[in-house]
Motif scaffolding. Structure first.
Motif: not given
Lengths: 213, 383
Positions: A38-41, A53-64, A86-95
């Motif tokens: 949905l975000a990508v669309l 948006v991608t920046g935000f996801f990458s910040v989430v990805y870097t949080i321990p 937490a788990l979903v948060g880490y997938t967003l950047f990759i996906l």
């Protein structure tokens, strides 16, 4: 080293935790995929939105992961929701990264031809863009799935964790067998997911192997 | 084949301006007015940035005009539902744009699928079209585009554009991405196809030679998207309307006019042929003085194998392929005289072999004959 009577005695626990591990992973990657799609669309055609948006996801990805759980628990308690956020948060950047790369990999001439032959927007998306982006999308799902299988262990600290629970119990009761069973099954799960999705990635794109003569 | 359907296309004071830039923005079109009669090939030609592709894309509204109207059979294209409009217009581009994830058959069936044709009708149409563009349906239907050569892909692209029998085709440098030999063949095949299809075709190229060869009508565009001249190839070569057109068609206009005539316009010289296995002693008695004593060796279908000179000809026994020298260029009746001359010069020979659709020998053409034809034409023009 491994005591089979312990394995046998704890079989219901091990089986249920394996199922929980799988369920936490599937829900996380599934939800992650829906949110990323949905975000990508929403952002793909907007130069203004795509960076933030991608920046935000990458910040989430870097949080321990431990820090993220510690941050979430006061808000959402020791709940399934906390684990999944937490788990979903880490997938967003990759996906999102792979979804965008997949869509960008669709040849421009195929898109122009689709438009010129009278495809509507949605039809073009589903019948031309998504099929052609699929190899990269599946590659993203593969990385996200393997990563999530590892991260699920950490949610043992808030009472979930699937096989992580088995290992944690092993530590607490100084039971080497449980530690080992938890470890081996987690690795096996990650490997199986990796190989299965690698195979899927090849079968969704039979055309790319059509280079003969 | 279905009944011939072709549309008249009219550009009525069509302009495309790009805001915030000067008049010379690449791709801009300025007040284009012209009419392409049904069933004709109109080539839009000009230097890069002259707006020829923009003009083409305004017809199926991949680009919307800033002002003016484009009429297809009198109806304003802007008033039609856009996907509906596009499904009724064939479109071929240089990069072909085949869908890599679909087989050749699925690609060709694209527009019929969008139009909701039933499966069996689509299948029959795919096979018909593949045959039409010279691809054996059983061999190619289920292959993916990645497994095709450039020429085969281009043919599939043409078949796909023809799928729903559109009355109008737009072709943007359709043969630009293949090598010159394949391009020549595709051009000839396409012209042969057009003889029976008689579609209205708008054809974009930057190559004046291709324009002269393909066009019934040529629209020369110049920078800024202005129409510099609109007329038949012969008019444009004989009487360029401006200095720009004169420069664009080039100093070798006389040579280029050879591109307007084809091998079929010449009287073919008969070829002295001998079949594989013919008795050499009998072949020796043939009069081959027109081809300097050389006899053309053919197979049992009449297809040429090579020349046998007096010295290679044995005294007796059957003729074998190994005795034949390398071949002269093979020409089609549709090959333009310019191309034919170029092929003869390239191959350093005097004589070209003309073959028919099945590849059998139809006759011979010599370089002298071609230059004599050019001389006669020039004299007729100045007289």
């Amino acid at each position: 080293m491994i005591r089979w009577d312990v394995v046998q005695g704890n079989f219901p626990l091990i089986a249920s935790k394996l199922v929980e591990h799988l369920a936490l992973t599937i829900v996380a990657v599934g939800l992650g995929l829906v949110i990323s799609a949905l975000a990508v669309l929403a952002i793909r055609d907007s130069r203004r939105l795509i960076g933030p948006v991608t920046g935000f996801f990458s910040v989430v990805y870097t949080i321990p992961s431990l820090a993220l759980l510690a941050f979430l628990v006061p808000i959402t308690r020791l709940s399934f929701l906390t684990a999944e956020i937490a788990l979903v948060g880490y997938t967003l950047f990759i996906l999102t990264r792979n979804l965008l790369a997949g869509l960008a990999s669709v040849p421009l001439d195929a898109l122009e031809a689709a438009d010129a032959m009278g495809y509507g927007r949605m039809r073009r998306l589903w019948q031309v863009e998504v099929p052609l982006a699929l190899p990269l999308i599946v590659a993203g799902i593969r990385i996200a799935t393997v990563t999530t299988i590892g991260l699920v262990m950490v949610t043992a600290l808030i009472g979930f964790g699937g096989l992580g629970q088995v290992m944690l119990r092993g530590y607490n009761f100084r039971n080497d067998t449980l530690v080992l069973v938890g470890f081996v099954l987690t690795v096996a799960l990650a490997l199986a997911a990796d190989l299965g999705l690698a195979w899927l990635g090849r079968t969704v794109a039979p055309w790319s192997r059509a280079r003969i003569g | 084949m279905s009944a011939i359907r072709a549309a008249t296309v009219t550009f009525d004071h069509v302009s495309k301006r790009y805001p915030g830039t000067g008049a010379a923005h690449p791709g801009a079109v300025e007040d284009l007015t012209l009419e392409v009669p049904a069933g004709k090939i109109c080539v839009l030609v000009g230097p890069s940035g002259c707006g020829k592709t923009t003009s083409l894309k305004m017809v199926n509204r991949l680009i919307e005009p800033t002002s003016g109207r484009i009429l297809i059979d009198g109806a304003d294209a802007a008033e039609r539902e856009v996907t509906d409009l596009r499904r009724s217009i064939g479109y071929v581009i240089q990069q072909v744009g085949l869908f890599p994830h679909q087989t050749v058959g699925e690609n060709v069936a694209t527009v019929p699928r969008l139009l909701g044709w039933p499966e069996d009708r689509r299948r029959a149409r795919v096979d018909e079209l593949l045959g039409l563009v010279g691809l054996e349906p059983d061999l190619h239907r289920d292959r993916y585009p990645a497994a095709l050569s450039g020429g085969e892909r281009q043919r599939v692209g043409v078949a796909r554009a023809l799928a729903a029998d559109p009355p109008l085709m737009l072709m943007d440098e359709p043969f630009g991405a293949v090598d010159p030999i394949v391009r020549e063949r595709l051009q000839n095949e396409f012209l042969r196809l057009q003889d029976s299809l008689a579609k209205t075709i708008l054809f974009v190229t930057h190559d004046i030679d291709e324009a002269i060869k393909m066009g019934d009508l040529i629209a020369v565009l110049e920078a800024g998207g202005r129409l510099a001249q609109f007329g038949t190839p012969d008019e444009i070569l004989a009487h360029p309307a401006s200095e720009f057109v004169g420069r664009f068609v080039g100093a070798d206009r006389g040579l280029k006019r050879l591109a307007l005539a084809r091998v079929r316009d010449l009287v073919l010289l008969p070829a002295v042929t001998a079949q594989l296995g013919d008795d050499a002693a009998r072949v020796r008695r043939l009069d081959a003085s027109d081809s300097a004593g050389f006899v053309l060796l053919v197979d049992d279908e009449g297809r040429p194998i090579g020349w046998i000179g007096p010295r290679q000809l044995p005294d007796s026994g059957g003729l074998a392929a190994a005795m034949a020298a390398p071949m002269s260029p093979l020409l089609d009746r549709r090959t333009t005289l310019k191309d034919a001359l170029a092929m003869l010069i390239d191959a350093e020979v005097q004589v070209g072999i003309v073959v028919d659709e099945r590849g059998s020998v139809a006759g011979l053409v010599t370089a002298d004959e071609i230059t004599a034809y050019a001389r006669r034409e020039r004299e007729a023009q100045t007289a």
